[in-house]
Scaffold this motif. Sequence first.
Motif, short mmCIF file in Angstrom:
data_model
loop_
_atom_site.label_atom_id
_atom_site.label_comp_id
_atom_site.label_asym_id
_atom_site.label_seq_id
_atom_site.Cartn_x
_atom_site.Cartn_y
_atom_site.Cartn_z
N PHE A 66 0.83 -1.21 0.00
CA PHE A 66 0.00 0.00 0.00
C PHE A 66 0.87 1.26 0.00
CE2 PHE A 66 -2.47 3.32 2.17
CZ PHE A 66 -3.58 3.37 1.32
N ALA A 67 1.99 1.22 0.73
CA ALA A 67 2.88 2.38 0.79
C ALA A 67 3.51 2.66 -0.58
CB ALA A 67 3.97 2.15 1.83
N VAL A 68 3.83 1.61 -1.34
CA VAL A 68 4.37 1.80 -2.69
C VAL A 68 3.35 2.55 -3.55
CG1 VAL A 68 5.04 0.62 -4.82
CG2 VAL A 68 5.93 -0.17 -2.61
N PHE A 69 2.08 2.14 -3.45
CA PHE A 69 1.02 2.84 -4.17
C PHE A 69 0.90 4.29 -3.69
CE2 PHE A 69 -3.41 4.30 -3.74
CZ PHE A 69 -3.70 4.51 -5.08
N SER A 70 0.95 4.49 -2.37
CA SER A 70 0.83 5.84 -1.81
C SER A 70 1.97 6.74 -2.28
CB SER A 70 0.80 5.77 -0.28
OG SER A 70 -0.29 5.03 0.18
N LEU A 71 3.17 6.17 -2.32
CA LEU A 71 4.32 6.94 -2.78
C LEU A 71 4.14 7.36 -4.23
CD1 LEU A 71 7.19 7.94 -2.04
CD2 LEU A 71 8.05 5.78 -2.95
N TRP A 72 3.66 6.43 -5.06
CA TRP A 72 3.41 6.76 -6.47
C TRP A 72 2.36 7.85 -6.58
CZ3 TRP A 72 -1.33 6.07 -8.95
CH2 TRP A 72 -1.34 6.34 -10.33
N LEU A 73 1.27 7.73 -5.82
CA LEU A 73 0.19 8.71 -5.90
C LEU A 73 0.64 10.07 -5.40
CD1 LEU A 73 -2.79 9.26 -6.54
CD2 LEU A 73 -3.34 8.58 -4.19
N SER A 74 1.44 10.09 -4.33
CA SER A 74 1.87 11.36 -3.74
C SER A 74 2.74 12.17 -4.70
CB SER A 74 2.64 11.11 -2.44
OG SER A 74 3.89 10.48 -2.70
N ALA A 75 3.38 11.50 -5.64
CA ALA A 75 4.26 12.19 -6.60
C ALA A 75 3.50 12.68 -7.83
CB ALA A 75 5.39 11.27 -7.04
N ARG A 76 2.22 12.33 -7.95
CA ARG A 76 1.44 12.77 -9.10
C ARG A 76 1.21 14.28 -9.03
NH1 ARG A 76 1.41 9.66 -13.14
NH2 ARG A 76 -0.67 10.35 -13.80
N GLY A 95 -1.29 5.93 8.80
CA GLY A 95 -2.40 5.49 9.64
C GLY A 95 -2.82 4.07 9.31
N PHE A 96 -2.84 3.73 8.02
CA PHE A 96 -3.18 2.38 7.60
C PHE A 96 -2.16 1.39 8.14
CE2 PHE A 96 -2.65 -1.05 4.40
CZ PHE A 96 -3.93 -1.61 4.48
N GLU A 97 -0.89 1.76 8.09
CA GLU A 97 0.16 0.88 8.61
C GLU A 97 -0.02 0.67 10.11
OE1 GLU A 97 4.93 0.07 8.21
OE2 GLU A 97 3.98 1.70 7.10
N GLY A 98 -0.30 1.78 10.84
CA GLY A 98 -0.51 1.66 12.28
C GLY A 98 -1.70 0.78 12.61
N ALA A 99 -2.81 0.94 11.86
CA ALA A 99 -4.01 0.14 12.11
C ALA A 99 -3.75 -1.34 11.84
CB ALA A 99 -5.15 0.65 11.24
N GLY A 206 2.36 0.64 16.66
CA GLY A 206 1.16 0.93 15.89
C GLY A 206 0.45 2.17 16.40
N GLY A 207 0.39 2.32 17.71
CA GLY A 207 -0.25 3.51 18.29
C GLY A 207 0.47 4.79 17.92
N ARG A 208 1.79 4.76 17.93
CA ARG A 208 2.57 5.96 17.55
C ARG A 208 2.33 6.33 16.09
NH1 ARG A 208 8.72 5.50 19.00
NH2 ARG A 208 8.63 7.63 18.16
N LEU A 209 2.27 5.34 15.22
CA LEU A 209 2.01 5.63 13.81
C LEU A 209 0.61 6.21 13.62
CD1 LEU A 209 3.62 2.58 11.96
CD2 LEU A 209 4.40 4.96 11.94
N LEU A 210 -0.37 5.67 14.33
CA LEU A 210 -1.73 6.20 14.24
C LEU A 210 -1.78 7.65 14.72
CD1 LEU A 210 -3.86 3.17 15.47
CD2 LEU A 210 -3.98 4.24 13.22
N TRP A 211 -1.07 7.94 15.80
CA TRP A 211 -1.05 9.30 16.34
C TRP A 211 -0.41 10.28 15.35
CZ3 TRP A 211 -3.42 12.60 18.95
CH2 TRP A 211 -2.82 13.74 19.49
N ARG A 212 0.68 9.88 14.73
CA ARG A 212 1.32 10.74 13.72
C ARG A 212 0.39 10.96 12.54
NH1 ARG A 212 7.41 9.99 12.01
NH2 ARG A 212 6.88 12.03 11.15
N SER A 213 -0.35 9.93 12.17
CA SER A 213 -1.30 10.07 11.06
C SER A 213 -2.40 11.06 11.42
CB SER A 213 -1.89 8.70 10.73
OG SER A 213 -2.93 8.82 9.79
#
Length: 318
Positions: A66-76, A95-99, A206-213
């Motif tokens: 999913f992150a690979v897709f997100s990285l591609w989309l973020s560069a569009r 957030g998805f990674e944290g969840a 996971g909680g820290r990643l969710l909080w950053r998201s």
Amino acid sequence: MNVTPKQDSTDKRLRQYRDASLAMRLSLAVGVLMLAGKLTAYYLTGSSAIFSDAAESVVHVVVVAFAVFSLWLSARPAVPQFHYGYERITFFSAGFEGAMIVLAAASILYTTIEKWKHGLALENLGRGVLLIIAAGILNAVLGFYLLRIGKRNHSLILEADGRHVLTDSWTSFGVVAGLGLVMATGWKAFDPVVAFAIVANILWTGGRLLWRSFKGLLDYSDPKIGHRIRERLDAICKELGLEYHGVRFRATGYRQIIEIHLLFPDSMKLGEAHRLATTVEEQLALDLEMPAEVTTHLESLEDHAEVHHVQHYTGRPE
């Protein structure tokens, strides 16, 4: 040939994307390899701790894809329907990674309790431990690499993945310690106990990643970044003989979007005021240590406070 600040920023973002894309593809390939190794180790040993490690690797493969897709989309590039582009997908990705990490922790907890209730059966621990040691070392190297590239490129996607990979490596080392105690003492309960400790560590990550998201999606303004912005603004405006107020900023996951109200005397011509404002925008973007897009709003020095006061009490926005 002179390179404009805008061209330099564009080139820098292209380099960042290439570095990040390579790092993410490497992370995905290593994740698949680690998953295969850990599943083999679980098949050999039947260990709950190794199962917890393998379950986290399943999550890792899913979220990195999913992150690979997100990285591609973020560069569009931006389009008429999305004027600011797609960079904020980075917060959703984190957030998805944290969840998913939290979901893996719940799965590990349930499986470990069930195995403990029905009796602990462990075998071939030596070969299983060797596989987990190799996985832990490889993940530690990859995790530090991802964190370094993520911080250098201001990429939350890479940082989140790097922290997850490092968590995976600490998990592996914890599994090795637990199984080592089982082999040394013969007490099989060390295996589920280690699995429970791993669950706690996974939940923390996971909680820290969710909080950053959440903070990113809610446009949290980091005080340290705010101090740096105002510090550079003070220096630039002092040099140009300008005043400012109304500084606001937010992160997109790759860059800071900064808004500033600049104050000019009524006697100054619009063209000169615009030239100075453009100088502030370009110089501030160059001085900051992170990519930034700066937008200025020009105001009259003599009556800006009165105008804002009237707008506030009539309900009109500044």
